[in-house]
Each structure stands twice: as C-alpha cells, then as structure tokens.
Design a protein around this motif. Structure first.
Motif, short mmCIF file in Angstrom:
data_model
loop_
_atom_site.label_atom_id
_atom_site.label_comp_id
_atom_site.label_asym_id
_atom_site.label_seq_id
_atom_site.Cartn_x
_atom_site.Cartn_y
_atom_site.Cartn_z
N GLY A 61 0.80 -1.22 0.00
CA GLY A 61 0.00 0.00 0.00
C GLY A 61 0.83 1.27 0.00
O GLY A 61 0.46 2.28 -0.61
N SER A 62 2.00 1.23 0.66
CA SER A 62 2.84 2.42 0.71
C SER A 62 3.45 2.76 -0.64
O SER A 62 3.83 3.91 -0.87
CB SER A 62 3.95 2.23 1.77
OG SER A 62 4.85 1.21 1.37
N ARG A 63 3.55 1.78 -1.53
CA ARG A 63 4.15 2.02 -2.84
C ARG A 63 3.16 1.88 -3.99
O ARG A 63 3.57 1.93 -5.17
CB ARG A 63 5.31 1.03 -3.08
CG ARG A 63 6.44 1.10 -2.06
CD ARG A 63 7.07 2.48 -1.99
NE ARG A 63 7.60 2.90 -3.27
CZ ARG A 63 8.82 2.60 -3.71
NH1 ARG A 63 9.64 1.86 -2.95
NH2 ARG A 63 9.24 3.03 -4.88
N ARG A 64 1.88 1.73 -3.69
CA ARG A 64 0.92 1.44 -4.74
C ARG A 64 0.71 2.59 -5.73
O ARG A 64 0.26 2.35 -6.85
CB ARG A 64 -0.42 1.04 -4.13
CG ARG A 64 -1.21 2.15 -3.46
CD ARG A 64 -2.48 1.57 -2.85
NE ARG A 64 -3.38 2.57 -2.29
CZ ARG A 64 -3.28 3.06 -1.08
NH1 ARG A 64 -2.29 2.68 -0.29
NH2 ARG A 64 -4.14 3.96 -0.64
N HIS A 65 1.06 3.81 -5.33
CA HIS A 65 0.85 4.95 -6.22
C HIS A 65 2.02 5.17 -7.19
O HIS A 65 1.87 5.92 -8.17
CB HIS A 65 0.62 6.22 -5.40
CG HIS A 65 -0.62 6.18 -4.56
ND1 HIS A 65 -1.87 6.00 -5.09
CD2 HIS A 65 -0.79 6.28 -3.21
CE1 HIS A 65 -2.77 6.00 -4.11
NE2 HIS A 65 -2.14 6.16 -2.97
N ASP A 66 3.16 4.52 -6.93
CA ASP A 66 4.30 4.72 -7.84
C ASP A 66 4.88 3.42 -8.37
O ASP A 66 5.78 3.44 -9.21
CB ASP A 66 5.41 5.50 -7.11
CG ASP A 66 5.86 4.85 -5.82
OD1 ASP A 66 5.01 4.68 -4.95
OD2 ASP A 66 7.04 4.53 -5.70
N ALA B 215 0.63 -1.88 -6.54
CA ALA B 215 -0.80 -1.57 -6.60
C ALA B 215 -1.61 -2.85 -6.84
O ALA B 215 -2.67 -3.05 -6.22
CB ALA B 215 -1.06 -0.56 -7.71
N TYR C 37 -1.55 -4.93 -3.64
CA TYR C 37 -2.40 -4.29 -2.65
C TYR C 37 -3.87 -4.63 -2.91
O TYR C 37 -4.61 -4.99 -1.99
CB TYR C 37 -2.20 -2.78 -2.68
CG TYR C 37 -3.04 -2.01 -1.69
CD1 TYR C 37 -2.66 -1.89 -0.37
CD2 TYR C 37 -4.23 -1.39 -2.11
CE1 TYR C 37 -3.43 -1.18 0.55
CE2 TYR C 37 -5.01 -0.67 -1.20
CZ TYR C 37 -4.60 -0.57 0.12
OH TYR C 37 -5.36 0.13 1.01
N GLU D 45 -14.24 2.40 -3.55
CA GLU D 45 -13.26 2.30 -4.63
C GLU D 45 -13.76 1.39 -5.74
O GLU D 45 -13.66 1.72 -6.92
CB GLU D 45 -11.94 1.76 -4.07
CG GLU D 45 -10.83 1.63 -5.10
CD GLU D 45 -9.56 1.04 -4.51
OE1 GLU D 45 -8.84 0.35 -5.25
OE2 GLU D 45 -9.31 1.26 -3.30
#
Length: 242
Positions: free
Chosen positions: A147-152, A157, A160, A232
């Motif tokens: 989750g901490s890296r799901r945006h990059d 993602a 997650y 979501e």
C-alpha cells in the motif's frame, strides 16, 4: 537464559529495524522508510510469536486462564515485550503525533508486563489473545508495504488490490468474532472469582478493559477499510459503465 531473554530479544529487534532502515529500504523515500522498517520488525515478531505462543500453551499441561506462567510462556512474553518496546521507540521518534498507536503500544505493554512480572499467572489467556492479534500479521505487513508504494509501483498496486479482500475478511473474523468471544470467556472466568488469590482483581480488570478497547478500535479500523474498498470498487464500476 530466561533472565537474558528480554535484553537479547530487544537488541535483536533494534538490529533488525536498523538493518531494514539503513540497508534493505535505503533506496525508499524518507516518507516510507520508517514504516517499512517497522513492518520488518513486525514480520519478525508476528508469525514467530504465533508459533511460539501456540507451542508454549500446548506444552503447558496445567494451562488455564489463571494457571502459573511457565518458563516457555515467559519467554514468549519477553519476546513480545521487546518487539512492542522497539516499535514504540519507532513511533516516538518518527510519529510522535500518532497518539492512537502510541497509546495502543503502551496499553499492550502494560498487559504483557503485568502478566509477566506482576501476576506471574494468566499467560495462557494473554498468549491466546496474542495469537489472535498476530495471526494476520504476515498478510497485514505485506498489505501495508504494498500500500505504501501502490501509487508509484504498478506491481505494488496490484498486490495491494489482491491482498485487500482476503486480509480484510480474515481480520474481520478474528477481531470481530473470535477475539470478542475469547474476551467474554475470560471475563466470565475472572468475574466468577476463579482467579482469586492468583491474579489481583485490578490486574485482570485492566486486562479486560485494555483488550476490549483494542478490539473496539480494530473493528472501527477494519470497518473504515471495508467502506473505502466498497467506494473504490463502486467508483471503478461506474467508470466502466460510462
């Protein structure tokens, strides 16, 4: 050996944390490195704690909610005390404003410390709660890291999204049903006076209060996550229809 368990475990968790922070996750953004290091010690504690606690309880022929702590059970308590002390330091340094987690760790430490060093009884009950609390640890930490890296990171993602439903489901069952049932059984047992003379009343009452509060917060947390997941998924469905 039993007397050295606490400092040895504490030193080990601090070492794992430092290696994770300065070596394993050195290329991660400063925003995520502390959380990743915290997940590392949580992973090092969670599943081993479940296995150790289960073994120590099964090996105790006199096990019960008020039975004397065995040496094996005390070692597991020291193991968990060391982890929560290390993670408490982590939150104090990096997230001093996160009073909820700091309060959670202090309350948890209170339960473990009083069971280990004050009452010297009841480890069976406390370790049973520990098993329920940590049985989702591996999945939760993998979910947190993803989750901490799901945006990059695309793969993060995907992981997650893949982990969220099963993790939420397992967590909901353990914290929403099994945990409350165990606490109820503990309360009925202690309130009956079966632990009189073994565990001080103020100790077992404080255990029940702390655990009920922790479970309530957990239920609120997972409920919010379910709502976010629903919104979501509904948002994605509406985009596909349009």
């Amino acid at each position: 050996m039993e007397a050295l368990a606490l400092p040895i475990f504490f030193s080990s968790f601090v070492t794992i944390y430092l290696i994770a922070y300065f070596v394993v996750f050195r290329n991660w953004s400063p925003k995520f490195r502390p959380e990743a290091a915290s997940c590392s010690i949580s992973l090092s504690h969670g599943t081993p704690a479940v296995l150790l606690a289960t073994h120590s309880i099964l090996a105790d022929s006199t096990r019960g909610f008020a039975s004397p702590n065995t040496k094996a059970e005390n070692v597991v308590l020291d193991f968990s005390i060391s982890y929560f002390l290390t993670d408490l330091l982590h939150y104090t340094v990096f997230y001093p404003q996160d009073l909820l987690f700091i309060g959670h760790h202090l309350a948890t430490l209170f339960v473990f410390v009083t069971c280990r060093y004050v009452a010297s009884h009841g480890a069976c009950a406390i370790l049973a709660l520990l098993i329920l609390a940590e049985v989702t640890s591996a999945c939760q930490n993998a979910w947190t890291l993803a989750g901490s890296r799901r945006h990059d990171v695309v793969s993060a993602a995907k992981l997650y999204g893949l982990l969220s439903p099963p993790f939420y489901t397992l967590y909901s069952i353990v914290r929403g049903f099994v945990g409350p049932y165990l606490v109820y059984e503990m309360f009925v047992f202690y309130a009956s006076g079966a632990a009189k003379g073994l565990i001080p009343t103020w100790v077992w009452v404080s255990w029940i209060v702390v655990v009920v509060a922790a479970i309530s917060v957990s239920i609120l947390w997972i409920s919010n996550l379910w709502v976010e997941l629903y919104r979501e998924r509904m948002g994605k469905s509406e985009k596909k229809i349009k």
